[in-house]
Scaffold this active site. Structure first.
Site, short mmCIF file in Angstrom:
data_model
loop_
_atom_site.label_atom_id
_atom_site.label_comp_id
_atom_site.label_asym_id
_atom_site.label_seq_id
_atom_site.Cartn_x
_atom_site.Cartn_y
_atom_site.Cartn_z
N GLU A 72 1.12 -0.76 -0.05
CA GLU A 72 0.12 -0.12 0.22
C GLU A 72 0.85 1.30 0.03
O GLU A 72 1.66 1.17 0.44
CB GLU A 72 -0.69 -0.08 1.14
CG GLU A 72 -1.32 1.80 1.03
CD GLU A 72 -2.61 1.58 2.60
OE1 GLU A 72 -2.00 1.68 3.63
OE2 GLU A 72 -3.65 2.02 1.85
N LYS A 99 -13.72 -1.70 3.22
CA LYS A 99 -12.41 -1.96 4.69
C LYS A 99 -13.00 -1.21 5.77
O LYS A 99 -13.65 -0.18 5.77
CB LYS A 99 -11.72 -1.27 4.43
CG LYS A 99 -9.87 -1.78 5.02
CD LYS A 99 -9.24 -0.12 4.97
CE LYS A 99 -8.05 0.03 5.88
NZ LYS A 99 -7.28 0.28 5.35
N LYS A 137 -3.06 -15.82 37.25
CA LYS A 137 -2.86 -16.80 37.45
C LYS A 137 -3.88 -17.58 39.04
O LYS A 137 -4.58 -18.26 39.27
CB LYS A 137 -1.15 -17.19 38.30
CG LYS A 137 -0.47 -17.40 37.58
CD LYS A 137 0.60 -17.59 38.15
CE LYS A 137 2.54 -17.98 36.62
NZ LYS A 137 3.74 -18.14 37.66
N ASP A 171 4.55 -24.84 36.36
CA ASP A 171 5.31 -23.67 37.14
C ASP A 171 6.73 -25.06 38.63
O ASP A 171 7.55 -25.03 38.10
CB ASP A 171 5.12 -22.82 37.81
CG ASP A 171 5.04 -22.22 36.94
OD1 ASP A 171 5.93 -21.93 35.46
OD2 ASP A 171 4.55 -20.18 37.08
P1 NAP Z 1 5.96 -12.39 43.02
O1 NAP Z 1 4.93 -12.32 43.33
O2 NAP Z 1 5.91 -10.91 42.78
O3 NAP Z 1 7.67 -11.98 44.75
C1 NAP Z 1 8.36 -11.70 44.37
C2 NAP Z 1 9.27 -11.45 45.50
O4 NAP Z 1 10.33 -11.00 45.26
C3 NAP Z 1 8.06 -11.48 47.02
O5 NAP Z 1 8.89 -12.34 47.95
C4 NAP Z 1 8.93 -9.96 47.22
O6 NAP Z 1 9.39 -9.80 48.80
C5 NAP Z 1 10.15 -10.54 46.72
N1 NAP Z 1 11.30 -9.22 46.27
C6 NAP Z 1 10.77 -8.38 45.36
N2 NAP Z 1 11.56 -7.86 45.61
C7 NAP Z 1 13.00 -7.43 47.06
C8 NAP Z 1 13.38 -6.82 47.18
N3 NAP Z 1 14.31 -5.68 46.68
N4 NAP Z 1 14.38 -6.83 48.45
C9 NAP Z 1 14.03 -8.45 48.63
N5 NAP Z 1 12.83 -9.09 48.33
C10 NAP Z 1 12.44 -8.93 47.06
O7 NAP Z 1 6.78 -12.46 42.17
P2 NAP Z 1 6.64 -13.94 40.88
O8 NAP Z 1 6.07 -14.21 40.45
O9 NAP Z 1 6.44 -14.77 42.15
O10 NAP Z 1 8.38 -13.96 39.97
C11 NAP Z 1 9.40 -13.52 40.90
C12 NAP Z 1 10.81 -13.84 39.96
O11 NAP Z 1 10.71 -14.88 39.95
C13 NAP Z 1 10.55 -12.81 38.98
O12 NAP Z 1 12.07 -12.70 39.04
C14 NAP Z 1 10.35 -14.04 37.70
O13 NAP Z 1 11.29 -13.31 37.12
C15 NAP Z 1 10.53 -14.88 38.02
N6 NAP Z 1 9.63 -16.40 37.65
C16 NAP Z 1 10.48 -17.36 37.14
C17 NAP Z 1 10.41 -18.17 36.08
C18 NAP Z 1 10.60 -18.60 35.28
O14 NAP Z 1 10.24 -19.97 35.07
N7 NAP Z 1 11.93 -19.57 35.66
C19 NAP Z 1 8.30 -18.25 36.15
C20 NAP Z 1 7.64 -17.32 36.90
C21 NAP Z 1 8.55 -16.09 37.69
P3 NAP Z 1 8.37 -9.48 49.87
O15 NAP Z 1 6.99 -10.25 49.82
O16 NAP Z 1 9.24 -8.40 50.57
O17 NAP Z 1 7.02 -8.16 48.70
#
Ligand code: NAP
Length: 512
Positions: A32, A139, A290, A334
């Site tokens: 286009e 369209k 979730k 997971d």
């Molecule tokens: P979420 O539910 O938000 O939980 C985050 C966790 O991290 C909580 O325990 C939180 O503590 C803690 N946190 C965050 N910032 C922090 C800091 N500055 N200091 C200390 N603790 C801290 O997140 P989620 O879904 O569980 O995901 C968490 C991680 O897992 C992410 O990095 C994600 O990429 C990874 N993940 C990976 C896969 C994979 O397939 N590889 C799959 C799922 C998730 P508080 O409770 O104190 O806030």
């Protein structure tokens, strides 16, 4: 056939010719040419004469999202000049033909209507007018307000009375630009790579062809996708479409942007599952849906895997269409990915986890998944979390028999002697790549430790670097990401997943 059309905004002749050649090389079927600001009729023949592809010529006024300031009669004259030359189609807005007489021999032309603000209130009246016009192609496009607007575009295509272009613009409309082929649209638009495009939400042609499997989409192609918000940066479409490609599976996997509320999730899933001809067959579910997915499946008395029930989250829905009413099943891949990453590394079975000491850092969604899965197989788990209450809650919920799951203060992590340490916090995730969840004074680590970081971006986190420097074995978040996707693929297709291909795709993307 649905044509793949590259939209080119023409500013000067040499660039336009180059862009047209690039479009042909990239595999477009048609281009286009938007001549909104290229309005000298003497310039048109050199532009059209040597085109390798059929051309649609369009000169969009400002009122329809274009940049042309000419009055309608002059714009129309310009388009007719293009048609007298080598243009295969010209595009005239419905609004223009309402007020400016189009010569009866002006064929073939596309009559178009655009709404950049949302769904037009009188959508079906406009459609009737487009269909009643002498144009050979109708369209109608508008900006989707939510993902559900796309279904109306599909419905329009299902009931078309002449060749029709119908899709939605904007991020919510992305899926209609791709699935429009399933529903037999006349064409869809895309951009050249690294080109801003001519309308919101256009997809680069190489993504359309490679990432979204354009050439393989047919009326019967099964649809899968990741339900998330935000969803733009998800790597799931790349990993799953590559798996479909590698196995010649007739599927397409898309990013599905759904607003965070339960009501939005419910409305989305009910309408998409039941939409005839869409063949929605499976969903990955991620943040923030979730828990919504589990709640929905429970409400519908659908089957949910017991461990997904106790974790309280579903990350995969399988839609079985073998009977007249689709049957939904929820699982959580997971937890399996976490367990299998560990057992594969240690060359043990899940049952061998019984009695092993594991430290889980974090008590969010992934922490909860890890704790529930490890406790289920009898490991002794210590949970460390920044917010102590959340760690205590997990210990209470999964600590049966007493003592198998305990919470400990984050400050005591430095004394941790657990041989297996799993980080489920987001600490160390890009862009904060210099941070480690072990803090300033890490516990002693050595060759007897296994350190598993669920963070996958970057592939090698600070935590993994620390662990490797101390001689510990490590598992990266990529392993978990690939394993959860492999389990999804196998649950949906019943086939063995091409795990090496899937791993390469994610590693290649993360390396950039
Ligand atoms: P979420 O539910 O938000 O939980 C985050 C966790 O991290 C909580 O325990 C939180 O503590 C803690 N946190 C965050 N910032 C922090 C800091 N500055 N200091 C200390 N603790 C801290 O997140 P989620 O879904 O569980 O995901 C968490 C991680 O897992 C992410 O990095 C994600 O990429 C990874 N993940 C990976 C896969 C994979 O397939 N590889 C799959 C799922 C998730 P508080 O409770 O104190 O806030």
């Amino acid at each position: 056939m649905t044509y793949l059309c590259v939209a080119i905004f023409v500013t000067d002749l040499p660039k336009a010719k180059r862009d047209m050649a690039l479009a042909a090389e990239a595999g477009a079927d048609i281009v286009e040419l938007r001549i909104d600001q290229f309005t000298d009729p003497r310039q048109l023949p050199p532009l059209l004469d040597r085109s390798l592809l059929p051309c649609i010529v369009t000169c969009r006024p400002i009122s329809e999202g274009g940049r042309c300031e000419l009055p309608s009669p002059e714009r129309l004259a310009l388009l007719l000049a293009a048609q007298a030359g080598k243009a295969s189609y010209i595009d005239i807005e419905l609004e223009t033909i309402r007020h400016t007489k189009v010569p009866p021999d002006c064929r073939p032309f596309i009559v178009s209507s655009h709404d950049f603000t949302g769904r037009p209130e009188r959508l079906y009246n406009i459609l009737d007018e487009l269909n009643a016009s002498p144009a050979s192609v109708a369209k109608i496009v508008w900006t989707a307000r939510s993902i559900r607007d796309n279904l109306e575009a599909f419905e329009i295509l299902q009931h078309k009375t002449k060749p029709t272009i119908a899709f939605c613009m904007g991020e919510h409309g992305l899926i209609s630009r791709i699935l429009t082929k399933k529903f037999g649209a006349f064409l869809t638009f895309c951009t050249l790579d690294n080109d801003p495009g001519t309308a919101p939400g256009q997809i680069p042609i190489s993504d359309m062809k490679k990432l979204y499997r354009w050439d393989f989409i047919t009326e019967k192609t099964k649809v899968y996708g990741v339900v998330a918000n935000p969803v733009k940066h998800s790597m799931s479409p790349a990993i799953h479409n590559a798996a479909f490609d590698a196995t010649n599976y007739d599927g397409i996997y898309l990013p599905l942007l759904v607003e965070p509320s339960y009501e939005s999730f419910k409305a989305f899933i009910e309408e998409f599952v039941n939409f005839d001809g869409l063949h929605l067959a499976g969903l990955s579910i991620t943040i923030p849906h979730k828990q919504n997915a589990l709640r929905y499946l429970r409400q519908k008395n659908a089957e949910v895997e017991p461990l997904a029930q106790s974790i309280g989250s579903v990350n995969t829905i399988i839609i079985d269409r073998t009977s007249s009413t689709p049957r939904l099943r929820g699982i959580n891949t997971d937890y399996a990915a976490i367990l299998d990453s560990i057992t594969a590394k240690l060359n043990i079975t899940r049952q061998d986890l019984a009695g092993r000491n594991v430290a889980v850092l974090g008590a969010g969604g992934t922490g909860r998944t890890a704790v529930a899965a490890l406790a289920h197989y009898g490991a002794t788990v210590t949970v460390y979390n920044r917010t102590r209450d959340r760690a205590d809650e997990l210990a209470r919920e999964f600590g049966q028999p007493p003592g198998k799951v305990a919470a400990a203060p984050l400050e005591s992590l430095r004394h941790c002697t657990c041989p297996i340490i799993i980080n489920t916090t987001s600490v160390g995730m890009s862009p904060n790549v210099d941070q480690s969840p072990l803090g300033q004074t890490p516990p002693p680590l050595g060759p007897d430790n296994l350190v598993f970081d669920s963070v996958y971006n970057p592939m090698k986190t600070r935590l993994l670097t620390q662990a490797q420097a101390a001689g510990a074995r490590t598992i990266s978040g990529v392993e978990m990401f690939v394993r959860q996707a492999v389990a999804q693929f196998e649950a949906w297709t019943g086939q063995r997943a091409p795990s090496d291909v899937m791993r390469q795709v994610i590693e290649r993307r993360l390396a950039h």
